[in-house]
Design a protein around this motif. Sequence first.
Motif, short mmCIF file in Angstrom:
data_model
loop_
_atom_site.label_atom_id
_atom_site.label_comp_id
_atom_site.label_asym_id
_atom_site.label_seq_id
_atom_site.Cartn_x
_atom_site.Cartn_y
_atom_site.Cartn_z
N ASP A 77 0.85 -1.19 0.00
CA ASP A 77 0.00 0.00 0.00
C ASP A 77 0.89 1.25 0.00
N LEU A 78 0.93 1.93 -1.13
CA LEU A 78 1.83 3.08 -1.26
C LEU A 78 1.33 4.31 -0.51
N SER A 79 0.09 4.28 -0.02
CA SER A 79 -0.38 5.38 0.82
C SER A 79 0.22 5.30 2.21
N MET A 80 0.76 4.11 2.54
CA MET A 80 1.35 3.91 3.87
C MET A 80 2.84 3.62 3.81
N PHE A 81 3.28 2.95 2.76
CA PHE A 81 4.65 2.46 2.70
C PHE A 81 5.35 2.97 1.44
N PRO A 82 6.68 3.04 1.48
CA PRO A 82 7.42 3.56 0.32
C PRO A 82 7.56 2.53 -0.79
N ILE A 83 8.02 2.99 -1.94
CA ILE A 83 8.54 2.08 -2.96
C ILE A 83 9.97 1.77 -2.53
N PHE A 84 10.26 0.51 -2.36
CA PHE A 84 11.55 0.11 -1.80
C PHE A 84 12.61 -0.08 -2.89
N LYS A 85 13.84 0.19 -2.48
CA LYS A 85 15.00 -0.16 -3.29
C LYS A 85 15.57 -1.45 -2.74
N LEU A 86 15.61 -2.49 -3.58
CA LEU A 86 15.95 -3.83 -3.11
C LEU A 86 17.02 -4.47 -3.99
N PRO A 87 18.28 -4.33 -3.61
CA PRO A 87 19.31 -5.10 -4.32
C PRO A 87 19.15 -6.58 -4.00
N THR A 88 19.14 -7.41 -4.99
CA THR A 88 18.97 -8.84 -4.74
C THR A 88 19.71 -9.63 -5.82
N GLN A 89 19.76 -10.91 -5.63
CA GLN A 89 20.44 -11.78 -6.58
C GLN A 89 19.45 -12.82 -7.10
N VAL A 90 19.33 -12.89 -8.42
CA VAL A 90 18.45 -13.87 -9.07
C VAL A 90 19.33 -15.02 -9.57
N ALA A 91 18.93 -16.23 -9.24
CA ALA A 91 19.66 -17.42 -9.70
C ALA A 91 18.92 -18.07 -10.85
N ILE A 92 19.61 -18.33 -11.94
CA ILE A 92 19.06 -19.01 -13.11
C ILE A 92 19.77 -20.35 -13.26
N PHE A 93 19.00 -21.43 -13.40
CA PHE A 93 19.56 -22.76 -13.59
C PHE A 93 19.24 -23.21 -15.02
N ASP A 94 20.28 -23.54 -15.78
CA ASP A 94 20.07 -23.99 -17.15
C ASP A 94 20.95 -25.21 -17.44
N GLY A 95 21.13 -25.50 -18.70
CA GLY A 95 21.90 -26.67 -19.07
C GLY A 95 23.36 -26.59 -18.67
N GLU A 96 23.87 -25.40 -18.39
CA GLU A 96 25.27 -25.23 -18.03
C GLU A 96 25.48 -25.03 -16.53
N GLY A 97 24.38 -25.07 -15.77
CA GLY A 97 24.52 -24.93 -14.32
C GLY A 97 23.79 -23.73 -13.75
N LYS A 98 24.34 -23.16 -12.69
CA LYS A 98 23.72 -22.06 -11.96
C LYS A 98 24.41 -20.75 -12.30
N HIS A 99 23.61 -19.70 -12.56
CA HIS A 99 24.15 -18.38 -12.89
C HIS A 99 23.49 -17.34 -11.99
N ILE A 100 24.31 -16.48 -11.38
CA ILE A 100 23.82 -15.44 -10.48
C ILE A 100 23.78 -14.11 -11.21
N HIS A 101 22.65 -13.40 -11.12
CA HIS A 101 22.49 -12.09 -11.72
C HIS A 101 22.11 -11.09 -10.63
N LYS A 102 22.91 -10.07 -10.45
CA LYS A 102 22.60 -9.04 -9.47
C LYS A 102 21.67 -8.01 -10.09
N VAL A 103 20.56 -7.74 -9.41
CA VAL A 103 19.60 -6.76 -9.91
C VAL A 103 19.21 -5.84 -8.76
N VAL A 104 18.67 -4.69 -9.12
CA VAL A 104 18.14 -3.75 -8.13
C VAL A 104 16.68 -3.49 -8.48
N ILE A 105 15.79 -3.88 -7.60
CA ILE A 105 14.36 -3.60 -7.76
C ILE A 105 14.08 -2.28 -7.05
#
Length: 869
Positions: A525-553
């Motif tokens: 609820d944006l009338s009560m809470f802020p839009i957050f800045k959230l650095p996080t890491q997304v893990a993708i698993f494919d045929g070559e294994g695990k890959h980490i992608h750093k993103v900022v939401i």
Amino acid sequence: MKNILLGGIVLVLTSCGSIKTEALEVHKEMSEEAEVLESGIQQKRSIYRETETIATDLVHTKLEVSFDWPKSRMNGVASITAKPHFYASDELILDAKGMIINSVELNKKRMNFEYKEDFLKIFLDRKYTRDDEYTVIINYVACPDEREIGGSKAITSDKGLYFINPKGEDNNKMPQIWTQGETESSSVWFPTIDSPNAKTTQEIFITVEKKYTTLSNGRLLTSKVTADGKRVDHWKQELPHAPYLFMMGIGEFKVVNDSYTKLDGSKMEVNYYIEPEWESSAKAIFGETPEMIKFFSEKLGVEYPWDKYHQIVVRDYVSGAMENTGAVIFGDYVYKNKRELLDGTDQSTIAHELFHHWFGDLVTAESWSNLTLNESFANYSQYLWDEHRYSVDEADFNAEVEADGYYQSAEAQGHHDLVWFDYNEKDQMFDGHSYNKGGRILHMLRNYLGDEAFFLALKKYLEENKFKAAEFHNLRLAFEEVSGEDLNWFFNQWYLSSGHPSLKFTQSNDTIAEVLTLSVEQTQDLSMFPIFKLPTQVAIFDGEGKHIHKVVIDELNETFTFPYKGELKGVIYDDQNMLLAKIKEDKTPEQYIYQYYHGGNYNARKEGILKGTKDKSEITQQLVLDGLNDPFWNIRVLAIGKSGKLRGEMKAKGIEMMRAMVVNDPKSAVRVAALNAISKQLEEATLAGIYEGVVSKDLSYSVVSSALRSLGQQDPDRALTLAEPLESEKSSKMVSGITQLYSGFAGADKFDFFNEALNGTTVQGFDKLAVLNSMTLYLTRQNIETLDKAYVSYANLGENGGFYAKMFLPQNLNYLVGYLGDKVEELDSELKEHEENNDEIYAKKTRQKIVKYRAIKTKYSELKASLEK
């Protein structure tokens, strides 16, 4: 302070001096919320709980005390050395609650003073400057039982000084005296500037009968016998700390000695103050303390700063535990024998109070609004210790419980800023925000900055602010200087705003281009809470294994694209498992199953088990079987909960695995879960043998109790027979478990057992509440004579019970009153029927019953009303 009720949601439970200004009403306007006309024009300034103005610096506090046990009074002489902070002054104003002030002296001359409304205003002999120290000597009597007291859910009483069974009338409790200063209750037993941004060195001379052991802050310098056969113990702490951390404990305690070897090779006392009957269990309860001190000292890069670390267990404590400097108090819930410790220790609470000796005692939050500077770190210490002592899985499991505690607390009591300047009462600060949310925020910051920067910043914060009071900006600046990054964005959204993000993840997979598109929406609820800045890491698993992608939401709606090679097998949106956020995920069951096997951390495996078992396919059943073999105990518990998915040969295999787990699993919680699961799968004759085997062989009281309850559903008489020899076990858990069995099956002959369980000393903490609930249910199956006898037991509990029991006693009384009311209505109907049939003999007996039931109903109703006042 560790708030055990908070743990129950998770179900707890811790400079220069300041004084009140000349205008003792200065905070009156702070209690009045801003008024706003219909036009929207604000007419009064909003509440702002600012830090106490520093007018006077406390320098040293010397106390000389003795006790009038029968009257629950303390005779005291306080010698307070102080000086003006900056502006010259000819008066000193101290907090002194509910005292008798006999005299005040300065330089051997009587000083005039004014004492009213819990403030002692002393008129000095001249105007002193900030370079002038002076010492006032105050002769007084502390009368804690003679003042109106308050309390809260976190700290149920603000009496400050507690005389427990002072006349020795209760054979179940050792007479003892103890103190509880937080928040501002130390001023009940000595005059002081009772504010968290006051700091002073201290010493105390405690006069007691020789049979008593004493404990206070600092080192025990001398212990001398007086001419009248008493003893004076002299404790002195040479490093300054806040008055709310002053402590005193007195009783016939046994002292179990231990020690910690500091990094420089010197040894420090680490002792445990225990009632005599628990002496043999002391090291089983507290024995890991020296290793904890070593671990935290090394982790922080700051050696444990005080001269000792003692821990004491008291009766009728008003909260969970309290971090009094070098002299920590615990409620009696920590009393556990070695078998009980198999079902759960209090290591998290011990770690919590210890970590306060850096965060809270060494560096103190300058105001209650900044309480999270104390409590969030103590909360996070539990994660650090679990991670070190047990495993990351254990730490992550408990962290999730802590986060849920915050969510529940916020849902029930409302959201507020972490640094909260407009609370109504300071005790409101002791909630799921200051503790749980604050701890989870620190974990996010650690993950964002990395361990090296995180712990170097903590070291900097501690060293730059030691023996002083601090606010959250001091913490921010330490992190910024170490990391080189402006972190206002982080502190503004987490410390100066409320709430948490709600995230909705959806995914779209382009198999031709081999691109995964991930969409994220912040739905809070944006009338009560802020839009957050959230650095996080997304893990993708494919045929070559695990890959980490750093993103900022950091936007309301965002889209990210990730390449992959070959088959897209899985995706984890928060690979570090560190976001404090409510997350809705868009994943296939196959992705959840894959992440169980390849995600690694506890949360990935947990979500894999819970959400990858939607059907009863062979791959799903294999996942359940593999979960039963998971290295972490709670995953095994979750897999047991999914065992209903098993079919055919896999079901038979699962049952055999769970039968083996009942006997062999090292974790009692798993054995209980397995026992409950197979109770629905096997023949009664087979189960009876399993139950009896568990009762005779398992060392865990919780497993034995579970077996007895299950057997009770099948064969109550046999269960009662097996339970009876266990009644004498000196175990809170075992006795509590037996009462749960007896509540449904035992007769009037077990009333004395219930009465002893409820009012004796064996049952502790929340187990007392379980016994209370069981006894209430038991009474609804008994005759009026047993109900009448029980009244005395409930009345005694209302007067002398621990704070858990007192808190929930009215609810139990209400249940009994409701039952008795129903019983009277039932008898009224019965009477009417007898009268219509002219059965005068039966009618007369029924009228007699009605009189008795109404009388006992009235007694219970009046007791309930008296407790709710």
